[in-house]
Design an enzyme around this catalytic site. Sequence first.
Site, PDB file in Angstrom:
ATOM      1  N   SER A   1       0.939  -0.924  -0.003  1.00 36.74           N
ATOM      2  CA  SER A   1      -0.171  -0.140   0.050  1.00 36.74           C
ATOM      3  C   SER A   1       0.499   1.582  -0.139  1.00 36.74           C
ATOM      4  CB  SER A   1      -0.950  -0.028   1.422  1.00 36.74           C
ATOM      5  OG  SER A   1      -0.172   0.177   2.572  1.00 36.74           O
ATOM      6  N   ASN A   2       1.949   1.038   0.647  1.00 34.07           N
ATOM      7  CA  ASN A   2       2.977   2.249   0.629  1.00 34.07           C
ATOM      8  C   ASN A   2       3.374   2.736  -0.411  1.00 34.07           C
ATOM      9  OD1 ASN A   2       3.398   3.597   3.103  1.00 34.07           O
ATOM     10  ND2 ASN A   2       3.630   1.936   4.011  1.00 34.07           N
TER      11      ASN A   2
ATOM     12  N   ARG B   1      21.890 -14.557   4.166  1.00 35.22           N
ATOM     13  CA  ARG B   1      21.541 -13.548   3.816  1.00 35.22           C
ATOM     14  C   ARG B   1      22.162 -12.840   2.640  1.00 35.22           C
ATOM     15  NH1 ARG B   1      21.406 -11.089   9.638  1.00 35.22           N
ATOM     16  NH2 ARG B   1      21.411  -9.462   8.519  1.00 35.22           N
TER      17      ARG B   1
ATOM     18  N   ARG C   1      12.947  -8.238   5.804  1.00 36.81           N
ATOM     19  CA  ARG C   1      13.924  -9.323   5.889  1.00 36.81           C
ATOM     20  C   ARG C   1      15.166  -7.800   6.384  1.00 36.81           C
ATOM     21  NH1 ARG C   1      12.577 -13.894   5.259  1.00 36.81           N
ATOM     22  NH2 ARG C   1      14.680 -14.493   5.521  1.00 36.81           N
TER      23      ARG C   1
ATOM     24  N   LEU D   1      18.525  -7.161   6.162  1.00 42.73           N
ATOM     25  CA  LEU D   1      19.868  -6.371   5.636  1.00 42.73           C
ATOM     26  C   LEU D   1      20.872  -6.551   6.117  1.00 42.73           C
ATOM     27  CD1 LEU D   1      18.098  -3.334   3.362  1.00 42.73           C
ATOM     28  CD2 LEU D   1      18.319  -5.752   2.603  1.00 42.73           C
TER      29      LEU D   1
ATOM     30  N   ASN E   1      13.770   4.184   4.543  1.00 42.92           N
ATOM     31  CA  ASN E   1      12.709   2.603   4.927  1.00 42.92           C
ATOM     32  C   ASN E   1      12.046   3.901   5.679  1.00 42.92           C
ATOM     33  OD1 ASN E   1      12.350   0.591   6.037  1.00 42.92           O
ATOM     34  ND2 ASN E   1      12.625   1.124   8.177  1.00 42.92           N
TER      35      ASN E   1
ATOM     36  N   HIS F   1       9.189   3.021   9.200  1.00 45.85           N
ATOM     37  CA  HIS F   1       9.002   2.758   9.392  1.00 45.85           C
ATOM     38  C   HIS F   1       7.763   2.594  10.823  1.00 45.85           C
ATOM     39  CE1 HIS F   1       9.858  -0.280  13.332  1.00 45.85           C
ATOM     40  NE2 HIS F   1       9.215   1.147  14.068  1.00 45.85           N
TER      41      HIS F   1
ATOM     42  N   ALA G   1      -1.338   7.971   7.533  1.00 48.15           N
ATOM     43  CA  ALA G   1      -0.514   8.877   7.518  1.00 48.15           C
ATOM     44  C   ALA G   1       1.366   8.751   6.877  1.00 48.15           C
ATOM     45  CB  ALA G   1       0.207   9.150   9.245  1.00 48.15           C
ATOM     46  N   GLU G   2       1.343   7.442   6.644  1.00 48.24           N
ATOM     47  CA  GLU G   2       2.449   6.575   5.680  1.00 48.24           C
ATOM     48  C   GLU G   2       2.357   6.690   4.819  1.00 48.24           C
ATOM     49  OE1 GLU G   2       3.615   3.000   7.280  1.00 48.24           O
ATOM     50  OE2 GLU G   2       2.730   2.711   8.630  1.00 48.24           O
TER      51      GLU G   2
HETATM   52  C1  GAR Z   1       4.104  -0.400   7.076  1.00 44.92           C
HETATM   53  O1  GAR Z   1       3.277   0.165   7.483  1.00 44.92           O
HETATM   54  C2  GAR Z   1       5.584   0.121   7.358  1.00 44.92           C
HETATM   55  O2  GAR Z   1       5.948   1.019   7.660  1.00 44.92           O
HETATM   56  C3  GAR Z   1       5.422  -1.330   7.387  1.00 44.92           C
HETATM   57  O3  GAR Z   1       4.869  -2.654   6.949  1.00 44.92           O
HETATM   58  C4  GAR Z   1       3.489  -2.102   6.511  1.00 44.92           C
HETATM   59  C5  GAR Z   1       3.942  -2.147   4.645  1.00 44.92           C
HETATM   60  O4  GAR Z   1       3.079  -2.081   4.612  1.00 44.92           O
HETATM   61  N1  GAR Z   1       6.968  -1.898   7.509  1.00 44.92           N
HETATM   62  C6  GAR Z   1       8.236  -2.588   9.147  1.00 44.92           C
HETATM   63  O5  GAR Z   1       7.045  -3.025   9.951  1.00 44.92           O
HETATM   64  C7  GAR Z   1       9.339  -2.425   8.922  1.00 44.92           C
HETATM   65  N2  GAR Z   1       9.930  -2.670   9.979  1.00 44.92           N
HETATM   66  P1  GAR Z   1       2.260  -2.211   2.583  1.00 44.92           P
HETATM   67  O6  GAR Z   1       2.818  -3.202   2.557  1.00 44.92           O
HETATM   68  O7  GAR Z   1       1.025  -2.123   2.815  1.00 44.92           O
HETATM   69  O8  GAR Z   1       3.528  -0.537   2.836  1.00 44.92           O
END
Ligand code: GAR
Length: 221
Positions: A17-18, A71, A97, A99, A113, A115, A179-180
Amino acid sequence: MAAHRLKVAILISGRGSNLQALIDQFGPAAASSPIEIVLVLSNRPEAFGLTRAGRAGIATKTVDHKAFPDRASFDAAMDREIRAAGAELVVLAGFLRLLTDGFIAGWHDRLVNIHPALLPAFKGLHTHARALEAGVRFHGCTVHFVRPEMDTGPIVAQAVVPVRPEDDENSLGLRVLAAEHRLFPLALRLIAEGKVTVEGERAIVRDAAFAGGILFNPLGA
Ligand code: GAR
């Protein structure tokens, strides 16, 4: 001559979704964009984000971590794909994952990233449940450059959401996710426009508007 567009590779593991928010702002259909998404790469072949990218006409690759003995070899294979695509910035958009230090060093200050918490609070997983457990009144999300220690690195931008008394993990998570979807494009645009520099272990943002005032939660009588 057209202005330089920052070439970006986006790494995902799931629903994306992001990624969709970034495609909406910077994808091939966007009217004008300081960013060109040159690759969407997933470690999981079934990640729905690959479908989103394909629909938008963006190149996709799967590098399945299960096909590699360790890895380091997995990260090296991803690194090859990202460099072959000509990326200048690597964006982790729900890439789940860890890195290797070697990969991270190869993209120093060029690896970003998102978070789902207000770092440095609530690093790691289950951030919304832990925020509720802690009883904080504000929660949110952070875009930051990546350093080897998990969920650390210079902070580019943050968005804050209130925690409401009736919230559960799901309702709070949805508020943060909304918000993201606004914060990530905003932060990447600032980077692409050359407004973000890293000095020491802090990111400095020039020529941007900053929030003022005090937020209260609860609001009082
Ligand atoms: C998001 O909420 C992002 O912030 C989180 O995974 C989700 C992915 O959603 N990321 C983490 O937790 C990284 N440590 P999305 O696939 O719908 O964008």
